[in-house]
Design a protein around this motif. Structure first.
Motif, mmCIF file in Angstrom:
data_model
loop_
_atom_site.group_PDB
_atom_site.id
_atom_site.type_symbol
_atom_site.label_atom_id
_atom_site.label_comp_id
_atom_site.label_asym_id
_atom_site.label_seq_id
_atom_site.Cartn_x
_atom_site.Cartn_y
_atom_site.Cartn_z
ATOM 1 N N GLY A 219 -58.519 103.108 -15.115
ATOM 2 C CA GLY A 219 -57.483 104.128 -15.125
ATOM 3 C C GLY A 219 -56.253 103.783 -14.333
ATOM 4 O O GLY A 219 -55.311 104.580 -14.273
ATOM 5 N N ASP A 220 -56.240 102.620 -13.691
ATOM 6 C CA ASP A 220 -55.051 102.113 -13.001
ATOM 7 C C ASP A 220 -54.474 101.002 -13.862
ATOM 8 O O ASP A 220 -55.037 99.909 -13.941
ATOM 9 N N ASP A 221 -53.319 101.259 -14.465
ATOM 10 C CA ASP A 221 -52.802 100.324 -15.459
ATOM 11 C C ASP A 221 -52.603 98.917 -14.909
ATOM 12 O O ASP A 221 -52.875 97.931 -15.594
ATOM 13 N N VAL A 222 -52.134 98.804 -13.675
ATOM 14 C CA VAL A 222 -51.849 97.469 -13.139
ATOM 15 C C VAL A 222 -53.125 96.700 -12.817
ATOM 16 O O VAL A 222 -53.072 95.477 -12.636
ATOM 17 N N PHE A 223 -54.265 97.379 -12.765
ATOM 18 C CA PHE A 223 -55.533 96.704 -12.472
ATOM 19 C C PHE A 223 -56.422 96.592 -13.713
ATOM 20 O O PHE A 223 -57.600 96.237 -13.591
ATOM 21 N N ILE A 224 -55.884 96.861 -14.891
ATOM 22 C CA ILE A 224 -56.762 96.888 -16.052
ATOM 23 C C ILE A 224 -57.326 95.506 -16.370
ATOM 24 O O ILE A 224 -58.498 95.384 -16.761
ATOM 25 N N SER A 225 -56.564 94.442 -16.184
ATOM 26 C CA SER A 225 -57.102 93.119 -16.507
ATOM 27 C C SER A 225 -58.297 92.742 -15.634
ATOM 28 O O SER A 225 -59.342 92.335 -16.164
ATOM 29 N N PRO A 226 -58.220 92.848 -14.309
ATOM 30 C CA PRO A 226 -59.427 92.531 -13.532
ATOM 31 C C PRO A 226 -60.596 93.459 -13.830
ATOM 32 O O PRO A 226 -61.755 93.023 -13.801
ATOM 33 N N MET A 227 -60.319 94.719 -14.129
ATOM 34 C CA MET A 227 -61.416 95.620 -14.489
ATOM 35 C C MET A 227 -62.108 95.142 -15.768
ATOM 36 O O MET A 227 -63.343 95.096 -15.850
ATOM 37 N N LEU A 228 -61.310 94.773 -16.765
ATOM 38 C CA LEU A 228 -61.890 94.283 -18.018
ATOM 39 C C LEU A 228 -62.616 92.965 -17.814
ATOM 40 O O LEU A 228 -63.685 92.722 -18.396
ATOM 41 N N ALA A 229 -62.047 92.095 -16.980
ATOM 42 C CA ALA A 229 -62.686 90.808 -16.719
ATOM 43 C C ALA A 229 -64.059 90.991 -16.082
ATOM 44 O O ALA A 229 -64.966 90.172 -16.295
ATOM 45 N N LEU A 230 -64.223 92.067 -15.315
ATOM 46 C CA LEU A 230 -65.496 92.346 -14.659
ATOM 47 C C LEU A 230 -66.473 93.099 -15.557
ATOM 48 O O LEU A 230 -67.632 93.283 -15.189
ATOM 49 N N GLY A 231 -65.995 93.540 -16.739
ATOM 50 C CA GLY A 231 -66.907 94.166 -17.678
ATOM 51 C C GLY A 231 -66.598 95.599 -18.060
ATOM 52 O O GLY A 231 -67.396 96.230 -18.766
ATOM 53 N N ALA A 232 -65.470 96.164 -17.603
ATOM 54 C CA ALA A 232 -65.111 97.514 -18.027
ATOM 55 C C ALA A 232 -65.023 97.584 -19.540
ATOM 56 O O ALA A 232 -64.673 96.608 -20.211
ATOM 57 N N HIS A 233 -65.314 98.749 -20.088
ATOM 58 C CA HIS A 233 -65.366 98.921 -21.543
ATOM 59 C C HIS A 233 -63.992 99.121 -22.169
ATOM 60 O O HIS A 233 -63.846 98.989 -23.391
ATOM 61 N N GLY A 234 -63.005 99.463 -21.375
ATOM 62 C CA GLY A 234 -61.667 99.728 -21.897
ATOM 63 C C GLY A 234 -60.841 100.402 -20.829
ATOM 64 O O GLY A 234 -61.092 100.255 -19.636
ATOM 65 N N GLY A 235 -59.828 101.167 -21.263
ATOM 66 C CA GLY A 235 -58.956 101.807 -20.298
ATOM 67 C C GLY A 235 -58.298 103.051 -20.859
ATOM 68 O O GLY A 235 -58.137 103.205 -22.073
ATOM 69 N N ILE A 236 -57.945 103.944 -19.957
ATOM 70 C CA ILE A 236 -57.105 105.106 -20.254
ATOM 71 C C ILE A 236 -55.762 104.792 -19.630
ATOM 72 O O ILE A 236 -55.601 104.853 -18.402
ATOM 73 N N LEU A 237 -54.781 104.425 -20.441
ATOM 74 C CA LEU A 237 -53.606 103.708 -19.968
ATOM 75 C C LEU A 237 -52.323 104.350 -20.473
ATOM 76 O O LEU A 237 -51.985 104.260 -21.660
ATOM 77 N N ALA A 238 -51.573 104.977 -19.559
ATOM 78 C CA ALA A 238 -50.288 105.563 -19.934
ATOM 79 C C ALA A 238 -49.319 104.500 -20.430
ATOM 80 O O ALA A 238 -48.494 104.759 -21.316
#
Length: 280
Positions: free
Chosen positions: A181-200
């Protein structure tokens, strides 16, 4: 149900008279879905729900809900009380985006007990944003929330990739979506296995954000190449309180009729608007 991909938390556009710009909202919803968004969020923070009347909130939900039904796209709806959740039961919402209680700082046990009382009417996605609520949650507490029946995911927006984030994503709960949910951190979150993002930020370059999610799961070198400009663009959009710059850039691009926001938000500094427009 495991939610994944890019969800766009839609702004609520206003017309010259200050009313909800229904046609523009409908058009935005269709544009981002056409460009690769998995689903939409209505009445999230980006949509300024606290500044809308009850009638306006119903209008927003009707418009966005209709588009999602037509496109068979999942819809998350911001809702924080039992009454709001009951009202969503027949709305067609896929899940409610429900914030951790703010200001009270009830402790982790209180948060878990609170969400236990909310389960039932619709599936829940916990909105965890401790720099707004004042209530941190450990990875253990999030796993306790995930074990509640009907809690299907979390919008994880802690302002960093900290030890608890690492712990959670190293051993995520089964059938539980972790959405950055933090747009600037979406890449590291995804790299660690997050399923996606809620991204304004995915109001813009929606396809590239969707490709970013896919690439982190299938092609990390490509994901790294996609990441830098999207992260820089996200930082430009969040240089002033959200959604002031998102609306300013949407207006500059001719996608909404005005850049207006409602109090307590104010129009952003023109210098920041110029920078955000250049970034997108």
């Amino acid at each position: 149900m495991t939610l994944s991909g890019v969800f766009v938390p839609l702004v609520t556009p206003f017309d010259e008279a200050g009313a909800v710009a229904v046609d523009a909202l409908d058009r935005l919803a269709r544009e981002v879905l056409d460009d690769g968004a998995t689903g939409l969020v209505a009445l999230g923070t980006t949509g300024e729900p606290a500044a809308l009347t009850d009638a306006e909130r119903r209008t927003v939900l009707d418009v966005v809900g209709r588009v999602c039904r037509e496109r068979s796209a999942p819809l998350l709806v911001g809702a924080n009380t039992r009454a709001e959740l009951v009202a969503l039961a027949d709305s067609g919402a896929t899940a409610a985006l429900c914030a951790v209680p703010a200001f009270l700082r009830p402790g982790e046990d209180g948060v878990v007990a609170h969400f236990a009382t909310l389960t039932g009417p619709v599936p829940l996605v916990v909105y965890h944003v401790p720099y707004r609520t004042g209530q941190p949650l450990s990875a253990g507490a999030i796993r306790r929330l995930a074990a509640l029946p009907g809690v299907v995911g979390i919008k994880h927006a802690v302002g960093s990739v900290d030890a608890d984030t690492m712990d959670l994503l190293t051993n995520p709960p089964a059938d539980f979506a972790v959405l950055g949910g933090d747009d600037v951190f979406i890449s590291p979150m995804l790299a660690l296995g997050a399923h996606g993002g809620i991204l304004a930020s995915a109001h813009f370059a929606t396809r590239r954000f969707a490709d970013l999610v896919d690439a982190w799961h299938t092609d990390p070198p490509r994901a790294r190449a996609l990441s830098a400009p999207l992260t820089a663009g996200a930082a430009a959009l969040f240089a002033a309180p959200n959604p002031t710059l998102v609306k300013a850039v949407l207006h500059a691009r001719g996608r909404i009729p005005t850049p207006a926001v409602r109090l307590p938000l104010l129009a952003p500094d023109p210098t920041l608007v110029d920078a955000a427009v250049r970034a997108w």
